[in-house]
Enzyme design. Sequence first.
Site, PDB file in Angstrom:
ATOM      1  N   ASN A  62       0.828  -1.213   0.000  1.00  0.00           N
ATOM      2  CA  ASN A  62       0.000   0.000   0.000  1.00  0.00           C
ATOM      3  C   ASN A  62       0.861   1.261   0.000  1.00  0.00           C
ATOM      4  O   ASN A  62       1.904   1.323   0.651  1.00  0.00           O
ATOM      5  CB  ASN A  62      -1.040   0.007   1.135  1.00  0.00           C
ATOM      6  CG  ASN A  62      -0.484  -0.304   2.504  1.00  0.00           C
ATOM      7  OD1 ASN A  62       0.506  -1.002   2.643  1.00  0.00           O
ATOM      8  ND2 ASN A  62      -1.135   0.239   3.517  1.00  0.00           N
ATOM      9  N   GLU A  64       0.381   5.130   0.689  1.00  0.00           N
ATOM     10  CA  GLU A  64      -0.530   6.142   1.225  1.00  0.00           C
ATOM     11  C   GLU A  64      -0.107   7.544   0.791  1.00  0.00           C
ATOM     12  O   GLU A  64       0.978   7.754   0.233  1.00  0.00           O
ATOM     13  CB  GLU A  64      -0.600   6.018   2.749  1.00  0.00           C
ATOM     14  CG  GLU A  64      -1.202   4.674   3.159  1.00  0.00           C
ATOM     15  CD  GLU A  64      -1.449   4.539   4.655  1.00  0.00           C
ATOM     16  OE1 GLU A  64      -0.958   5.372   5.435  1.00  0.00           O
ATOM     17  OE2 GLU A  64      -2.130   3.563   5.025  1.00  0.00           O
ATOM     18  N   CYS A  73      -4.225   0.766  -2.477  1.00  0.00           N
ATOM     19  CA  CYS A  73      -4.049  -0.490  -1.757  1.00  0.00           C
ATOM     20  C   CYS A  73      -2.979  -1.359  -2.417  1.00  0.00           C
ATOM     21  O   CYS A  73      -2.743  -1.271  -3.628  1.00  0.00           O
ATOM     22  CB  CYS A  73      -5.353  -1.278  -1.753  1.00  0.00           C
ATOM     23  SG  CYS A  73      -6.678  -0.546  -0.806  1.00  0.00           S
ATOM     24  N   GLU A  75      -3.034  -4.541  -3.137  1.00  0.00           N
ATOM     25  CA  GLU A  75      -3.536  -5.464  -4.167  1.00  0.00           C
ATOM     26  C   GLU A  75      -3.559  -4.805  -5.534  1.00  0.00           C
ATOM     27  O   GLU A  75      -3.158  -5.387  -6.539  1.00  0.00           O
ATOM     28  CB  GLU A  75      -4.962  -5.936  -3.825  1.00  0.00           C
ATOM     29  CG  GLU A  75      -5.092  -6.717  -2.546  1.00  0.00           C
ATOM     30  CD  GLU A  75      -5.351  -5.844  -1.320  1.00  0.00           C
ATOM     31  OE1 GLU A  75      -4.776  -4.738  -1.219  1.00  0.00           O
ATOM     32  OE2 GLU A  75      -6.132  -6.289  -0.465  1.00  0.00           O
ATOM     33  N   CYS A 112     -10.342  -4.822   0.394  1.00  0.00           N
ATOM     34  CA  CYS A 112     -11.435  -3.850   0.370  1.00  0.00           C
ATOM     35  C   CYS A 112     -12.291  -4.052  -0.884  1.00  0.00           C
ATOM     36  O   CYS A 112     -11.916  -4.785  -1.807  1.00  0.00           O
ATOM     37  CB  CYS A 112     -10.879  -2.425   0.411  1.00  0.00           C
ATOM     38  SG  CYS A 112     -10.247  -1.856  -1.174  1.00  0.00           S
ATOM     39  N   CYS A 115     -10.628  -3.305  -4.298  1.00  0.00           N
ATOM     40  CA  CYS A 115      -9.671  -4.333  -4.721  1.00  0.00           C
ATOM     41  C   CYS A 115     -10.397  -5.593  -5.188  1.00  0.00           C
ATOM     42  O   CYS A 115      -9.962  -6.259  -6.132  1.00  0.00           O
ATOM     43  CB  CYS A 115      -8.697  -4.656  -3.593  1.00  0.00           C
ATOM     44  SG  CYS A 115      -7.539  -3.304  -3.293  1.00  0.00           S
TER      45      CYS A 115
HETATM   46  N1  THU Z   1      -5.350  -1.452   2.433  1.00  0.00           N
HETATM   47  C1  THU Z   1      -4.806  -2.258   1.482  1.00  0.00           C
HETATM   48  O1  THU Z   1      -3.669  -2.063   1.050  1.00  0.00           O
HETATM   49  N2  THU Z   1      -5.568  -3.273   1.020  1.00  0.00           N
HETATM   50  C2  THU Z   1      -6.833  -3.538   1.418  1.00  0.00           C
HETATM   51  O2  THU Z   1      -7.489  -4.388   0.841  1.00  0.00           O
HETATM   52  C3  THU Z   1      -7.395  -2.819   2.552  1.00  0.00           C
HETATM   53  C4  THU Z   1      -6.674  -1.612   2.984  1.00  0.00           C
HETATM   54  C5  THU Z   1      -4.555  -0.325   2.907  1.00  0.00           C
HETATM   55  C6  THU Z   1      -5.089   1.027   2.497  1.00  0.00           C
HETATM   56  C7  THU Z   1      -4.503   1.912   3.557  1.00  0.00           C
HETATM   57  O3  THU Z   1      -3.200   2.285   3.163  1.00  0.00           O
HETATM   58  C8  THU Z   1      -4.405   1.025   4.782  1.00  0.00           C
HETATM   59  O4  THU Z   1      -4.517  -0.308   4.315  1.00  0.00           O
HETATM   60  C9  THU Z   1      -5.476   1.279   5.819  1.00  0.00           C
HETATM   61  O5  THU Z   1      -6.730   1.268   5.256  1.00  0.00           O
END
Ligand code: THU
Length: 159
Positions: A62, A64, A73, A75, A112, A115
């Site tokens: 991920n 940010e 994310c 994925e 999520c 994804c």
């Molecule tokens: N996140 C992912 O990388 N994948 C997911 O399927 C769920 C959430 C990340 C997004 C963000 O950087 C952190 O997790 C918190 O939500």
Amino acid sequence: MKTTEIKIVVHEYENLVELSAEDQLLMKEARKITASAYAPYSGFHVGAAVLLSNGLIIKGNNQENAAYPSGLCAERVALFYANANYPDSEVIAIAISAAKNGVLVEETVKPCGSCRQALAEAEVRFETPIRILLDGQDSICLLHGVESLLPLSFSKKAL
Ligand code: THU
């Protein structure tokens, strides 16, 4: 009125060693790449490893952003890189892991909604069900196909 029941099959494993050698390797790659996630805001470090039909494993984590919605994310970072660079290679499997303070999360990580939608697109695009591995201390879950994560999904079939 007609009621339809949708069945979702989730295989749960207590330990990584119970998985096939190929899946163990994929999950280990997902675990490793959590370490370089850029997640200064959530502290939730996610790693994804995508196995392609050409044998390559593409990894992502991920990313940010101070403008929160601009982040992405793990994925989708992995999946989009794989599709961008190897557009003719089917997505065979994806392993997803997550860590907080360098420690594997207790509760099995779930992708999520966005994804799940991106995974559904890859499945329809390559007409191949994707094997999905979800990591956690509680259990490692194995699902055969995105249908188990995103039933009644929207796809190009509707367009
Ligand atoms: N996140 C992912 O990388 N994948 C997911 O399927 C769920 C959430 C990340 C997004 C963000 O950087 C952190 O997790 C918190 O939500």
